[in-house]
Write a protein that holds these residues in place. Structure first.
Motif, PDB file in Angstrom:
ATOM      1  N   TYR A  23       0.814  -1.209   0.000  1.00  0.00           N
ATOM      2  CA  TYR A  23       0.000   0.000   0.000  1.00  0.00           C
ATOM      3  C   TYR A  23       0.849   1.261   0.000  1.00  0.00           C
ATOM      4  CZ  TYR A  23       0.763   0.287   5.086  1.00  0.00           C
ATOM      5  OH  TYR A  23       1.333   0.354   6.336  1.00  0.00           O
ATOM      6  N   VAL A  24       0.196   2.353  -0.384  1.00  0.00           N
ATOM      7  CA  VAL A  24       0.757   3.701  -0.333  1.00  0.00           C
ATOM      8  C   VAL A  24      -0.207   4.507   0.516  1.00  0.00           C
ATOM      9  CG1 VAL A  24       1.332   5.764  -1.656  1.00  0.00           C
ATOM     10  CG2 VAL A  24       1.788   3.512  -2.621  1.00  0.00           C
ATOM     11  N   GLY A  25       0.339   5.304   1.432  1.00  0.00           N
ATOM     12  CA  GLY A  25      -0.539   6.065   2.303  1.00  0.00           C
ATOM     13  C   GLY A  25       0.060   7.383   2.739  1.00  0.00           C
ATOM     14  N   TYR A  26      -0.752   8.099   3.488  1.00  0.00           N
ATOM     15  CA  TYR A  26      -0.344   9.368   4.087  1.00  0.00           C
ATOM     16  C   TYR A  26      -0.788   9.348   5.543  1.00  0.00           C
ATOM     17  CZ  TYR A  26      -0.618  14.192   5.605  1.00  0.00           C
ATOM     18  OH  TYR A  26      -0.477  15.343   6.331  1.00  0.00           O
ATOM     19  N   ARG A  27       0.063   9.865   6.440  1.00  0.00           N
ATOM     20  CA  ARG A  27      -0.346  10.011   7.831  1.00  0.00           C
ATOM     21  C   ARG A  27       0.262  11.279   8.412  1.00  0.00           C
ATOM     22  NH1 ARG A  27       2.362   4.999   8.750  1.00  0.00           N
ATOM     23  NH2 ARG A  27       4.561   5.482   8.835  1.00  0.00           N
ATOM     24  N   ASN A  28      -0.444  11.829   9.390  1.00  0.00           N
ATOM     25  CA  ASN A  28       0.016  13.006  10.114  1.00  0.00           C
ATOM     26  C   ASN A  28      -0.218  12.745  11.590  1.00  0.00           C
ATOM     27  OD1 ASN A  28       0.317  15.498  11.399  1.00  0.00           O
ATOM     28  ND2 ASN A  28      -0.411  16.623   9.620  1.00  0.00           N
ATOM     29  N   ILE A  29       0.855  12.709  12.366  1.00  0.00           N
ATOM     30  CA  ILE A  29       0.779  12.541  13.814  1.00  0.00           C
ATOM     31  C   ILE A  29       1.367  13.807  14.423  1.00  0.00           C
ATOM     32  CG2 ILE A  29       1.454  11.161  15.801  1.00  0.00           C
ATOM     33  CD1 ILE A  29       1.896   8.832  13.841  1.00  0.00           C
ATOM     34  N   ASN A  30       0.578  14.455  15.264  1.00  0.00           N
ATOM     35  CA  ASN A  30       0.956  15.755  15.773  1.00  0.00           C
ATOM     36  C   ASN A  30       0.635  15.843  17.255  1.00  0.00           C
ATOM     37  OD1 ASN A  30       0.908  18.780  15.995  1.00  0.00           O
ATOM     38  ND2 ASN A  30       1.232  18.547  13.777  1.00  0.00           N
ATOM     39  N   VAL A  31       1.541  16.370  18.055  1.00  0.00           N
ATOM     40  CA  VAL A  31       1.312  16.573  19.484  1.00  0.00           C
ATOM     41  C   VAL A  31       1.662  18.016  19.835  1.00  0.00           C
ATOM     42  CG1 VAL A  31       1.673  14.175  20.141  1.00  0.00           C
ATOM     43  CG2 VAL A  31       3.610  15.716  20.102  1.00  0.00           C
ATOM     44  N   LYS A  32       0.960  18.562  20.816  1.00  0.00           N
ATOM     45  CA  LYS A  32       1.261  19.910  21.296  1.00  0.00           C
ATOM     46  C   LYS A  32       1.905  19.797  22.653  1.00  0.00           C
ATOM     47  CE  LYS A  32      -0.292  24.561  21.944  1.00  0.00           C
ATOM     48  NZ  LYS A  32       0.851  24.815  22.732  1.00  0.00           N
ATOM     49  N   VAL A  33       3.093  20.378  22.788  1.00  0.00           N
ATOM     50  CA  VAL A  33       3.810  20.380  24.056  1.00  0.00           C
ATOM     51  C   VAL A  33       3.202  21.450  24.954  1.00  0.00           C
ATOM     52  CG1 VAL A  33       6.058  20.729  25.149  1.00  0.00           C
ATOM     53  CG2 VAL A  33       5.910  19.611  22.921  1.00  0.00           C
ATOM     54  N   GLU A  34       3.058  21.116  26.240  1.00  0.00           N
ATOM     55  CA  GLU A  34       2.524  22.078  27.200  1.00  0.00           C
ATOM     56  C   GLU A  34       3.382  23.338  27.215  1.00  0.00           C
ATOM     57  OE1 GLU A  34       2.655  21.527  31.736  1.00  0.00           O
ATOM     58  OE2 GLU A  34       0.752  20.662  31.080  1.00  0.00           O
ATOM     59  N   ASP A  35       2.752  24.484  27.039  1.00  0.00           N
ATOM     60  CA  ASP A  35       3.444  25.786  26.986  1.00  0.00           C
ATOM     61  C   ASP A  35       4.581  25.790  25.969  1.00  0.00           C
ATOM     62  OD1 ASP A  35       1.792  26.735  29.038  1.00  0.00           O
ATOM     63  OD2 ASP A  35       3.134  25.894  30.562  1.00  0.00           O
ATOM     64  N   GLY A  36       4.382  25.087  24.876  1.00  0.00           N
ATOM     65  CA  GLY A  36       5.430  25.025  23.866  1.00  0.00           C
ATOM     66  C   GLY A  36       4.865  24.820  22.481  1.00  0.00           C
ATOM     67  N   PRO A  37       5.708  24.420  21.556  1.00  0.00           N
ATOM     68  CA  PRO A  37       5.282  24.284  20.160  1.00  0.00           C
ATOM     69  C   PRO A  37       4.576  22.960  19.890  1.00  0.00           C
ATOM     70  CG  PRO A  37       7.559  23.665  20.357  1.00  0.00           C
ATOM     71  CD  PRO A  37       7.131  24.129  21.729  1.00  0.00           C
ATOM     72  N   ARG A  38       4.048  22.857  18.696  1.00  0.00           N
ATOM     73  CA  ARG A  38       3.557  21.569  18.194  1.00  0.00           C
ATOM     74  C   ARG A  38       4.745  20.772  17.698  1.00  0.00           C
ATOM     75  NH1 ARG A  38      -1.397  20.360  17.758  1.00  0.00           N
ATOM     76  NH2 ARG A  38      -3.006  21.923  17.958  1.00  0.00           N
ATOM     77  N   ILE A  39       4.688  19.463  17.896  1.00  0.00           N
ATOM     78  CA  ILE A  39       5.728  18.567  17.394  1.00  0.00           C
ATOM     79  C   ILE A  39       5.074  17.627  16.400  1.00  0.00           C
ATOM     80  CG2 ILE A  39       7.351  16.735  17.960  1.00  0.00           C
ATOM     81  CD1 ILE A  39       7.595  17.937  20.721  1.00  0.00           C
ATOM     82  N   THR A  40       5.623  17.551  15.224  1.00  0.00           N
ATOM     83  CA  THR A  40       5.127  16.624  14.220  1.00  0.00           C
ATOM     84  C   THR A  40       5.914  15.334  14.332  1.00  0.00           C
ATOM     85  OG1 THR A  40       4.528  18.442  12.763  1.00  0.00           O
ATOM     86  CG2 THR A  40       4.761  16.272  11.763  1.00  0.00           C
ATOM     87  N   ALA A  41       5.230  14.281  14.779  1.00  0.00           N
ATOM     88  CA  ALA A  41       5.877  12.982  14.908  1.00  0.00           C
ATOM     89  C   ALA A  41       6.025  12.310  13.551  1.00  0.00           C
ATOM     90  CB  ALA A  41       5.094  12.085  15.850  1.00  0.00           C
ATOM     91  N   ASP A  42       5.073  12.567  12.673  1.00  0.00           N
ATOM     92  CA  ASP A  42       5.135  12.023  11.321  1.00  0.00           C
ATOM     93  C   ASP A  42       4.198  12.831  10.441  1.00  0.00           C
ATOM     94  OD1 ASP A  42       5.923  10.395   9.277  1.00  0.00           O
ATOM     95  OD2 ASP A  42       4.663   8.707   9.832  1.00  0.00           O
TER      96      ASP A  42
END
Length: 193
Positions: free
Chosen positions: A163-182
């Protein structure tokens, strides 16, 4: 962090070894990350239960903080009601561990998935899924978690798909920036046993 990888690997191997039928193994590789997952009937874990369990992890080994996003989840699944498609949908929860060198955390994320096979071309499938953990369900040094993804697969054999796919995993750090895990395209394979 390497201990976490070792424990995660051992847990997945125990899950495979513990069942008479190993269900479905999934491996996908993107530019900066890879994902390993195992899923199958929830009745293997809890008898008399319909649904699906899911264990997996996304790893970005080239990041400075060795980011790891691991999860364990369960979905209640069933026919999605599309008359001309072989389709299934699921709703459930996912417990997520977000590991960074200094500040791990996690989330309980409700979500769901939808899968369909095209009539007359049953070897071609489409899937979409999403999970969201708001601040009230997120702990540690994080305030928000979400994961969305989609993919198109082709059954090379009845028990093996590419398969071919797309994913977006995103977390927001407390009092900080968003982190893109994937975030991006990936290629993968699914093997059913």
């Amino acid at each position: 962090m390497k201990k976490v990888y070792a424990w995660l690997g051992a847990a997945m191997l125990c899950a495979v070894a513990g069942s008479a039928h190993a269900e479905r193994f999934d491996l996908s590789i993107g530019d900066d990350s890879y994902r390993i997952a195992l899923n199958g009937p929830l009745s293997r874990v809890f008898s008399q239960t319909t649904g699906q369990y899911d264990i997996g992890a996304v790893v970005r080994p080239e990041r400075d903080d060795d980011l790891l996003v691991a999860h364990v989840g369960a979905l209640v699944t069933g026919d999605a009601g599309a008359r001309s498609f072989d389709s299934a949908a699921g709703l459930g929860l996912r417990a997520v561990y977000i590991g960074r060198d200094d500040n791990p955390g996690g989330s309980i994320a409700p979500g769901g998935q939808f899968e369909a096979r095209f009539p007359g071309y049953e070897r071609i499938g489409f899937s979409v899924y999403g999970y969201y953990g708001p601040e009230v369900l997120t702990f540690g040094d994080f305030e928000e978690y979400y994961e969305v993804g989609t993919g198109v697969d082709y059954q090379v054999l009845r028990d093996a798909s590419l398969y071919v796919g797309y994913r977006n995993i995103n977390v927001k750090v407390e009092d900080g920036p968003r982190i893109t895990a994937d975030n991006g395209l990936h290629v993968g394979m699914r093997l059913s046993f």
